[in-house]
Structures are given as structure tokens and as C-alpha cells.
Design a protein around this motif. Structure first.
Motif, mmCIF file in Angstrom:
data_model
loop_
_atom_site.group_PDB
_atom_site.id
_atom_site.type_symbol
_atom_site.label_atom_id
_atom_site.label_comp_id
_atom_site.label_asym_id
_atom_site.label_seq_id
_atom_site.Cartn_x
_atom_site.Cartn_y
_atom_site.Cartn_z
ATOM 1 N N GLN A 161 0.958 -1.359 0.269
ATOM 2 C CA GLN A 161 0.029 0.057 -0.083
ATOM 3 C C GLN A 161 0.792 1.393 0.367
ATOM 4 O O GLN A 161 0.558 2.196 -0.738
ATOM 5 C CB GLN A 161 -1.079 -0.313 0.832
ATOM 6 N N ALA A 162 1.965 1.150 1.035
ATOM 7 C CA ALA A 162 3.116 2.553 0.717
ATOM 8 C C ALA A 162 3.457 3.006 -0.672
ATOM 9 O O ALA A 162 3.352 3.778 -0.710
ATOM 10 C CB ALA A 162 3.989 2.276 1.828
ATOM 11 N N ALA A 163 3.908 1.543 -1.815
ATOM 12 C CA ALA A 163 4.001 1.564 -3.454
ATOM 13 C C ALA A 163 3.013 2.598 -3.807
ATOM 14 O O ALA A 163 3.670 2.993 -4.577
ATOM 15 C CB ALA A 163 4.798 0.552 -3.385
ATOM 16 N N ARG A 164 1.874 2.209 -3.469
ATOM 17 C CA ARG A 164 0.496 2.438 -4.018
ATOM 18 C C ARG A 164 0.941 3.985 -4.114
ATOM 19 O O ARG A 164 -0.238 5.301 -4.911
ATOM 20 C CB ARG A 164 -0.587 2.134 -4.079
ATOM 21 N N PRO B 255 -11.367 4.828 2.259
ATOM 22 C CA PRO B 255 -11.112 6.267 2.673
ATOM 23 C C PRO B 255 -9.956 6.976 4.196
ATOM 24 O O PRO B 255 -10.498 5.596 4.614
ATOM 25 C CB PRO B 255 -11.690 7.263 2.453
ATOM 26 N N TYR B 256 -9.050 7.644 4.147
ATOM 27 C CA TYR B 256 -8.384 7.688 5.222
ATOM 28 C C TYR B 256 -9.250 9.188 5.677
ATOM 29 O O TYR B 256 -7.490 9.622 5.598
ATOM 30 C CB TYR B 256 -7.016 7.203 5.573
ATOM 31 N N VAL C 211 6.522 6.795 12.696
ATOM 32 C CA VAL C 211 5.127 6.441 12.445
ATOM 33 C C VAL C 211 5.261 5.249 13.281
ATOM 34 O O VAL C 211 3.950 3.942 13.907
ATOM 35 C CB VAL C 211 5.636 5.760 11.511
ATOM 36 N N MET C 212 6.128 4.230 14.412
ATOM 37 C CA MET C 212 6.040 3.016 14.841
ATOM 38 C C MET C 212 5.081 3.660 15.961
ATOM 39 O O MET C 212 4.677 3.299 16.801
ATOM 40 C CB MET C 212 7.661 2.383 15.027
ATOM 41 N N ARG C 213 5.919 4.679 16.590
ATOM 42 C CA ARG C 213 5.308 4.890 18.282
ATOM 43 C C ARG C 213 4.275 6.373 18.053
ATOM 44 O O ARG C 213 2.765 5.854 18.882
ATOM 45 C CB ARG C 213 6.395 6.152 18.881
ATOM 46 N N TYR C 214 3.725 6.762 16.994
ATOM 47 C CA TYR C 214 2.139 7.759 16.783
ATOM 48 C C TYR C 214 1.227 7.111 15.509
ATOM 49 O O TYR C 214 0.590 7.225 15.788
ATOM 50 C CB TYR C 214 2.979 8.493 16.205
ATOM 51 N N HIS C 215 1.706 6.027 15.212
ATOM 52 C CA HIS C 215 0.469 5.276 14.052
ATOM 53 C C HIS C 215 -0.691 5.021 14.669
ATOM 54 O O HIS C 215 -1.878 4.993 14.085
ATOM 55 C CB HIS C 215 0.876 4.241 13.181
ATOM 56 N N ALA D 55 2.590 6.908 5.594
ATOM 57 C CA ALA D 55 2.806 5.292 6.073
ATOM 58 C C ALA D 55 1.688 5.119 7.172
ATOM 59 O O ALA D 55 1.707 3.831 6.726
ATOM 60 C CB ALA D 55 4.787 5.798 6.684
ATOM 61 N N CYS D 56 1.441 5.666 7.348
ATOM 62 C CA CYS D 56 0.022 5.065 8.164
ATOM 63 C C CYS D 56 -1.586 5.297 7.065
ATOM 64 O O CYS D 56 -1.938 3.766 8.044
ATOM 65 C CB CYS D 56 -0.365 6.446 9.704
ATOM 66 N N GLU D 57 -1.687 5.776 6.610
ATOM 67 C CA GLU D 57 -2.327 5.554 5.403
ATOM 68 C C GLU D 57 -2.176 3.955 5.029
ATOM 69 O O GLU D 57 -3.359 3.179 4.425
ATOM 70 C CB GLU D 57 -2.513 6.494 4.660
ATOM 71 N N ALA D 58 -0.811 3.464 5.043
ATOM 72 C CA ALA D 58 -1.007 2.570 4.389
ATOM 73 C C ALA D 58 -0.914 1.463 4.650
ATOM 74 O O ALA D 58 -1.620 -0.263 4.805
ATOM 75 C CB ALA D 58 0.604 2.088 3.371
ATOM 76 N N ASP D 59 -1.070 1.621 7.055
ATOM 77 C CA ASP D 59 -1.418 1.071 7.537
ATOM 78 C C ASP D 59 -2.737 0.203 7.416
ATOM 79 O O ASP D 59 -3.273 -0.880 7.606
ATOM 80 C CB ASP D 59 -0.450 1.503 8.765
ATOM 81 N N ALA D 60 -3.515 1.361 7.438
ATOM 82 C CA ALA D 60 -4.879 1.854 7.779
ATOM 83 C C ALA D 60 -5.385 0.402 6.883
ATOM 84 O O ALA D 60 -6.487 -0.023 6.240
ATOM 85 C CB ALA D 60 -5.262 2.659 7.775
#
Length: 427
Positions: free
Chosen positions: A238-241, A357-358, A301-305, A342-347
């Protein structure tokens, strides 16, 4: 001078892809003859020269002989008697072992064009097993060519497994591993790089922090894919997208390292994994000497996603403090956008959520604009200094974001007074 276009330029032209760079092999010449023609020597380990006008690389045809473990244990033979076919035979994959004459005729002694048509990544000869960097290169080529339907030939995957079992990957130096990783992160399908390394057993040896995620369950109501390793590679896809930035893709890859450290008796819950994974992230970055920009973004990103995912529910004071910790209240800081991607990719990196959507990202962007727009001059006119000035500016920013929130009619009723950023985010 007999010069042949080789490698990626030939491969990409046959695939109909843009040719990024053109490399040449020269047969029947000596270093002295190349210098006499005006070529500038630049090769450290073997004779490579830059063309005096085009500045393209011209390498003398060469062979190699393995003399020690690792990828530096070679003796290079680059003399006028080395043939083009001998030079091509030492290359890694058949699709990279093709050449082209100046008039456009293909030289293909090892079936590279056939493997291009079959969409196969196949090694050229048994010499493939002598260089462990080739494991990384094959994995990187899967990251580039998987969207075109390419796969690793079964016999090549067997050769890669044997190399791992023989300990060849243990001789790789950190800088070379990172260089290949950074290139793979920039490719269209970076997750294929890690799948290929896992298929041959190299992921556990090179990136144990990633390998340990596989088999770790997550709550199925939030993660229908369940397996954390599967989720991690879905997030990377997703991050690559969403972005071509490799640092954001690296942050997406590493955001859940802490879940591998959750005690099994607490599975599938992973409360506190955001803090738990920081040591693993720093160990990975230290081992491969990752650039500071990659490390800093990955830590954020790790601490606050988790907080980012709950942005609409956070108290306004918590939201402003989050923006401050992300560095987003500095007018010239541009990392917030990479953090949000990065957070959107995680979701989205969850089965069935790929196209959701995010809105959290847009809310944080609006909140940042409101907070940054606060005019600090009235506070300076009150002669506030030090902590008193910082606290007053914080309150002013909270008030600005609260007004924005009220205009959006989303102000939570519990949001009555400023409070510190929670330390127990997670789960």
C-alpha cells in the motif's frame, strides 16, 4: 574497438521499458589502449572507463575466479583474450547476460530472450553461487519485475537456498545489504523483495526482525489477514501505491516490529507494541547503518501510528501535542506528509480495507495548518519567555484547533481542558 551494449539496457529495451543507463563491454583491448583513446579509468576492482564524450561506462571483458568466502573474494582476469561470451557467462541472470552489437544484432548465448518471454529469473551458470550479493539482486529484480509477471526459476531458488545454508549471506557487509534494500524499496513491488528472501531462507539471516513477524496473530476483527507478517507486506504494498519515497516505505515496513515481541500468552492483543518495537528498529538501523532520515521517520510512524488512526477521537490538546512531537509545528518541516502516507498504508494494508478512505490524514493536515497559523506576536508583547511562552503558545494553538473542530461539528464532549499526550497508546 569492439564494444557491445550489455545488461540492463538490452533487457529493458526488449521488455519495452525505459532504458535507464547504457553499459558497454569492450573485447580485445587493454587498459593502456583505452586510456590512449581518451577514456578515463574509474574502476577500483576491475578495468572500467568513462567514454570521453558520452561518459557512459565501458568495461573490459573479464572473467572471475572465486578465492575466498563472500562477495569480495574474487580474482579478476581482464585481458584482450577474454571473449564476449566468457564475460556474459559470469553474469547473474540470463536476462542480464545478453549483448547487442553496434548495428543492433542480439548476442544471446544463454537464452535470455527466451526467459524474458517466459517471465523467468534464471541464473546463468554454477558460478552464480559464488557471489552472495546475487541473492539480494535476484530479490530486487522480483521487486522490479513481479508486476510484469516474472518469477524466480525453481532451480535458481534451489541455488539460493544452498547459498544461504552454506553461510554465504553471512559474509555480506552492511553497506551492501542496505544499498540493495534501498533500491528494492524504490521498486514497483518492494514486498516481492522480502518474499523472495523468505522463500530462500535469507530473510531470517539478514532481517530477523521482519522474519519474526510471520506466524504472529492479530485480532481478526481488525486484521482479517490475521498474520502480522502478511499484514506487514500488505502495508508495504500500500505504501508503494501511495508514495515513491523509500523512507516512507521503510517506515511502513517496520512500523509493527514490536508485535513480534508480544508475549504469546497475550496474543492476539498487542497493546504497547509501538514502544516495544523501538529497540528492534534501532538494532536494524544500527546493523545496516541506515540514514538518519529513514530512522527518524520510522520511529515516528512506529510510536504514533495508533494515535494517527484515532485522530478524530483524540482530545484537541492531545492532537496538538502529537503534531508537536511529530515536528509538524515547525513551519519548514515536511515529514508530516510522509508520516501520514505511512499511516494510511497501515490502515489500508488489511484484507478488505485496501481501498478505504483515510480521513484522519486530512484532519491532521487541517489541524496542523490551524496550529501553525497562530500568531505568536501577542505573546511576545506580553514579554513571555521560556516555558511560560511555550505553554501560552500551546494553549493558543489548542484554542485554534478547537475552533476548527467546532466548525466541523466534531468536537468531542470530553475535550474540556489541555492534557498531556498519553503514554499508553497501543493495542
Amino acid at each position: 574497438m569492439k564494444a557491445f551494449l550489455v545488461g540492463g539496457a538490452v533487457r529493458d529495451r526488449l521488455l519495452g521499458l525505459p532504458v535507464r543507463e547504457r553499459d558497454w563491454v569492450v573485447v580485445g583491448e587493454s587498459p593502456e589502449a583505452m586510456i590512449a583513446r581518451g577514456f578515463r579509468p574509474v574502476g577500483r576492482d576491475f578495468p572500467v572507463f568513462l567514454h570521453p564524450e558520452t561518459h557512459e561506462e565501458y568495461a573490459l571483458a573479464r572473467t572471475e575466479r572465486k578465492t575466498a568466502p563472500g562477495y569480495r573474494g574474487f580474482v579478476v582476469h581482464a585481458e584482450p583474450d577474454v571473449t564476449l561470451e566468457q564475460d556474459l557467462e559470469r553474469r547473474d541472470l540470463t536476462i542480464n547476460a545478453m549483448a547487442e552489437t553496434p548495428d543492433g544484432q542480439l548476442v544471446d548465448p544463454f537464452g535470455g530472450r527466451r526467459d524474458l518471454e517466459a517471465r523467468l529469473l534464471r541464473h546463468v551458470s554454477p558460478a552464480f553461487a559464488e557471489d552472495p550479493v546475487r541473492i539480494l539482486r535476484v530479490a530486487r529484480f522480483t521487486a522490479r519485475l513481479t508486476p510484469l509477471g516474472f518469477r524466480v526459476a525453481p532451480e535458481t531458488l534451489v541455488a539460493m537456498r544452498r547459498m544461504v545454508e552454506a553461510g554465504e549471506v553471512d559474509a555480506l557487509v552492511p553497506e551492501r545489504v542496505w544499498a540493495e534494500l534501498a533500491k528494492a524499496l524504490a521498486e514497483p513491488a518492494p514486498s516481492a523483495f522480502f518474499r523472495t528472501l523468505r522463500d530462500c531462507g535469507a530473510l531470517e539471516r539478514l532481517f530477523p526482525e521482519i522474519e519474526r513477524l510471520f506466524g504472529v496473530p492479530q485480532p481478526p476483527q481488525h486484521h482479517p489477514e490475521i498474520d502480522t507478517g502478511v499484514h506487514t507486506l500488505m502495508v508495504l504494498d500500500q505504501a508503494a501505491r501511495l508514495t515513491a519515497d523509500p523512507s516512507a516505505r521503510f517506515a511502513a515496513l517496520t512500523h509493527d516490529l514490536g508485535k513480534a515481541l508480544t508475549p504469546p500468552e497475550r496474543w492476539p492483543s498487542h497493546r504497547g507494541h509501538e514502544r516495544l518495537g523501538l529497540d528492534a528498529l534501532n538494532a536494524l538501523c544500527d546493523r545496516f547503518r541506515a540514514p538518519n532520515a529513514y530512522r527518524r521517520l520510522a520511529e515516528k510512524v512506529m510510536r504514533y501510528h495508533g494515535l494517527c488512526h484515532r485522530a478524530a477521537e483524540l482530545r484537541t490538546s492531545t492532537l496538538v501535542d502529537l503534531l508537536d512531537r511529530l515536528g509538524a509545528l515547525k513551519r519548514h518541516d515536511d515529514t508530516l506528509e510522509l508520516f501520514l502516507l505511512a499511516c494510511e498504508a497501515d490502515a489500508r494494508g488489511r484484507t478488505g480495507f485496501e481501498d478505504r478512505p483515510y480521513p484522519q490524514a486530512d484532519w491532521l493536515r487541517q489541524a496542523r495548518r490551524a496550529a501553525v497559523a497562530v500568531d505568536s506576536r501577542p505573546l511576545l508583547e506580553q514579554q513571555l519567555q521560556g516555558p511560560a511562552f511555550g505553554q501560552a503558545l500551546r494553549y493558543a494553538r489548542i484554542a485554534a484547533v478547537r475552533r476548527l473542530r467546532a466548525a466541523r461539528s466534531t468536537e468531542p464532549p470530553r475535550d474540556r481542558r489541555p492534557g498531556p499526550l498519553p503514554q499508553g497508546e497501543g493495542g
